[in-house]
Design an enzyme around this catalytic site. Structure first.
Site, PDB file in Angstrom:
ATOM      1  CG  HIS A 120     -10.155   4.111   2.387  1.00  0.00           C
ATOM      2  ND1 HIS A 120      -8.983   4.796   2.574  1.00  0.00           N
ATOM      3  CD2 HIS A 120     -10.982   4.498   3.396  1.00  0.00           C
ATOM      4  CE1 HIS A 120      -9.089   5.575   3.639  1.00  0.00           C
ATOM      5  NE2 HIS A 120     -10.299   5.421   4.153  1.00  0.00           N
ATOM      6  CG  HIS A 150      -0.891   6.928  -1.297  1.00  0.00           C
ATOM      7  ND1 HIS A 150      -2.078   6.957  -1.985  1.00  0.00           N
ATOM      8  CD2 HIS A 150      -1.143   6.268  -0.140  1.00  0.00           C
ATOM      9  CE1 HIS A 150      -3.015   6.354  -1.261  1.00  0.00           C
ATOM     10  NE2 HIS A 150      -2.477   5.923  -0.148  1.00  0.00           N
ATOM     11  CE  LYS A 199      -7.696   1.659  -1.395  1.00  0.00           C
ATOM     12  NZ  LYS A 199      -6.611   2.578  -1.085  1.00  0.00           N
ATOM     13  CG  HIS A 229      -1.924   1.102   1.221  1.00  0.00           C
ATOM     14  ND1 HIS A 229      -3.250   0.883   1.519  1.00  0.00           N
ATOM     15  CD2 HIS A 229      -1.831   2.428   0.915  1.00  0.00           C
ATOM     16  CE1 HIS A 229      -3.919   2.020   1.412  1.00  0.00           C
ATOM     17  NE2 HIS A 229      -3.077   2.985   1.065  1.00  0.00           N
ATOM     18  CG  ASP A 267      -1.876   4.800   3.820  1.00  0.00           C
ATOM     19  OD1 ASP A 267      -1.873   5.187   2.636  1.00  0.00           O
ATOM     20  OD2 ASP A 267      -2.705   5.201   4.653  1.00  0.00           O
ATOM     21  CG  HIS A 306      -5.437   2.166   5.407  1.00  0.00           C
ATOM     22  ND1 HIS A 306      -6.779   1.955   5.482  1.00  0.00           N
ATOM     23  CD2 HIS A 306      -5.236   2.945   4.325  1.00  0.00           C
ATOM     24  CE1 HIS A 306      -7.373   2.575   4.473  1.00  0.00           C
ATOM     25  NE2 HIS A 306      -6.454   3.185   3.758  1.00  0.00           N
TER      26      HIS A 306
HETATM   27  C1  NCD Z   1      -3.913   8.719   1.760  1.00  0.00           C
HETATM   28  C2  NCD Z   1      -3.413   9.774   0.760  1.00  0.00           C
HETATM   29  O1  NCD Z   1      -2.952  10.831   1.198  1.00  0.00           O
HETATM   30  O2  NCD Z   1      -3.454   9.519  -0.439  1.00  0.00           O
HETATM   31  N1  NCD Z   1      -4.176   9.361   3.017  1.00  0.00           N
HETATM   32  C3  NCD Z   1      -4.278   8.782   4.239  1.00  0.00           C
HETATM   33  O3  NCD Z   1      -4.620   9.477   5.196  1.00  0.00           O
HETATM   34  N2  NCD Z   1      -4.003   7.514   4.450  1.00  0.00           N
HETATM   35  C4  NCD Z   1      -5.084   8.002   1.197  1.00  0.00           C
HETATM   36  C5  NCD Z   1      -5.525   6.811   1.988  1.00  0.00           C
HETATM   37  O4  NCD Z   1      -4.925   5.738   1.900  1.00  0.00           O
HETATM   38  O5  NCD Z   1      -6.508   6.928   2.727  1.00  0.00           O
HETATM   39 ZN    ZN Z   2      -3.403   4.943   1.330  1.00  0.00          ZN
END
Ligand code: NCD
Ligand code: ZN
Length: 349
Positions: free
Chosen positions: A137, A16, A100, A14, A249, A176
């Site tokens: 999510h 970003h 997703k 996971h 995450d 998460h």
């Molecule tokens: C994530 C993001 O910033 O893209 N933010 C978060 O608080 N975890 C998105 C997500 O996984 O919820």
């Molecule tokens: Zn995330």
């Protein structure tokens, strides 16, 4: 005391990494230690088609430092309009590893997320048929009467429970995990359901965020919860049980977006991720379970082979950078545990 461990190279299920200068500035932190990562599709606009997925994968690969054999695993952002044929073709062609699901309004860049769970039924049915994973999510966000701390529990009851019944062959990941209810639910529904666990949901409760000043850098979705929830999440991670696996995450944001009148959710932990998991497993006397959590359980849930290489960590202090510079207007992203002493260091792999 164990001061050195060698294990199969981990994956991040996971992650970003964003786009543009941010992508170029953060990609290396993950590529240097992880074999693969699930690249989340919540860009603006989101990654919803094969063409988007292919183009984004090329930009991600271009940001991977030379000499690294890191492999990005791309995902398709599910909307009310997603076409089952497009998803199936993306999977067959090796563009998309998974889909997703963001409920609309649940988190950063979820404005195009699912509003009507009836409309996604054909996509889920097709995914069940072809063996494609659904990443969730798991927060009920559209209903403003649901308390933000209960979003995970309400989603499980209202959305996920019916999905597990209606699509018994669909393998899913509840992303998460943040609550005892979430952890217990994954355990009860394994192996149909797996769950990723972040370092910060293992480490922090809501007091860390709110009890002595408000710390916007700890604001994330799902929101940090009670100490009992944190303990359940941490214990699940260190248990070695096959249904729980590593997903950082890591979610970098420009400093101005975090420190704003309405600050956004997400913590940037890639620069300290595997080292922080090692610290937490070590403190719990569970270093022998780190390999299963970080390198074996995830691939098994996805039906993939573990990485071929290894990684070695040693007990050794170093100081995490406080921030990472981002060329251009985004300026910088603050690092989780930045400025703190990090007790473990990657020495090989
Ligand atoms: C994530 C993001 O910033 O893209 N933010 C978060 O608080 N975890 C998105 C997500 O996984 O919820
Ligand atoms: Zn995330």
């Amino acid at each position: 005391m164990t001061d050195r461990i060698t294990m199969v190279k981990p994956d991040d299920w996971h992650l970003h990494v964003r786009d543009g200068e941010m992508l170029r500035s953060v990609m290396g932190f993950t590529a240097r230690h992880f074999g693969r990562a699930i690249i989340m599709p919540n860009l603006v606009p989101p990654v919803t088609t094969i063409a988007h997925g292919l183009a984004y994968r090329s930009r991600v690969l271009a940001a991977v430092p030379e000499g690294s054999d890191f492999q990005p695993l791309m995902t398709c952002y599910l909307t009310d309009e997603t076409d089952a044929d497009e998803v199936a073709r993306g999977f067959a062609e090796g563009v998309f590893t998974a889909v997703k699901l963001y409920p609309v309004g649940a988190t950063t860049n979820s404005a195009h997320g699912v509003t009507d769970f009836e409309k996604i039924r054909p996509v889920l049915a097709r995914m069940e048929k072809i063996g494609m994973r659904l990443l969730i999510h798991g927060e009920e966000a559209a209903d403003a009467s649901v308390d933000v701390f209960d979003r995970e529990a309400v989603f499980i009851e209202k959305r996920l429970e019916p999905m597990t019944r209606d699509y018994p062959g669909l393998r899913m990941v509840l992303e998460h995990l943040s609550s005892k209810i979430g952890v217990d639910y994954v355990r009860a529904k394994a192996p149909q359901l797996g769950g990723t666990i972040t370092p910060y949901h293992m480490e922090l409760n809501r007091n860390h965020m709110l009890a002595s000043g408000i710390r916007p850098y700890f604001y994330c979705m799902p929101i940090l919860k009670r100490e009992g929830d944190r303990m359940a999440v941490a214990q699940a991670a260190i248990s070695g049980e096959a249904c729980f696996f590593l997903g950082t995450d890591s979610a970098p944001h420009p400093v101005a977006a975090k420190l704003a009148v309405c600050g956004c959710a997400g913590l940037f932990n890639a620069p300290v991720a595997i080292e922080t998991y090692a610290k937490l497993f070590d403190e719990a006397g569970a270093l022998d379970k780190l390999e299963a959590f970080a390198a074996l359980n995830g691939p098994a849930h996805y039906g993939l082979a573990p990485n071929a290489g290894t990684i070695t960590l040693e007990r050794a202090d170093w100081i995490a950078p406080e921030e990472v510079a981002i060329p251009g207007p985004e300026q910088r992203a603050i690092v989780y545990r930045g400025g703190e002493t990090i007790q473990w260091r990657v020495v090989a792999g």
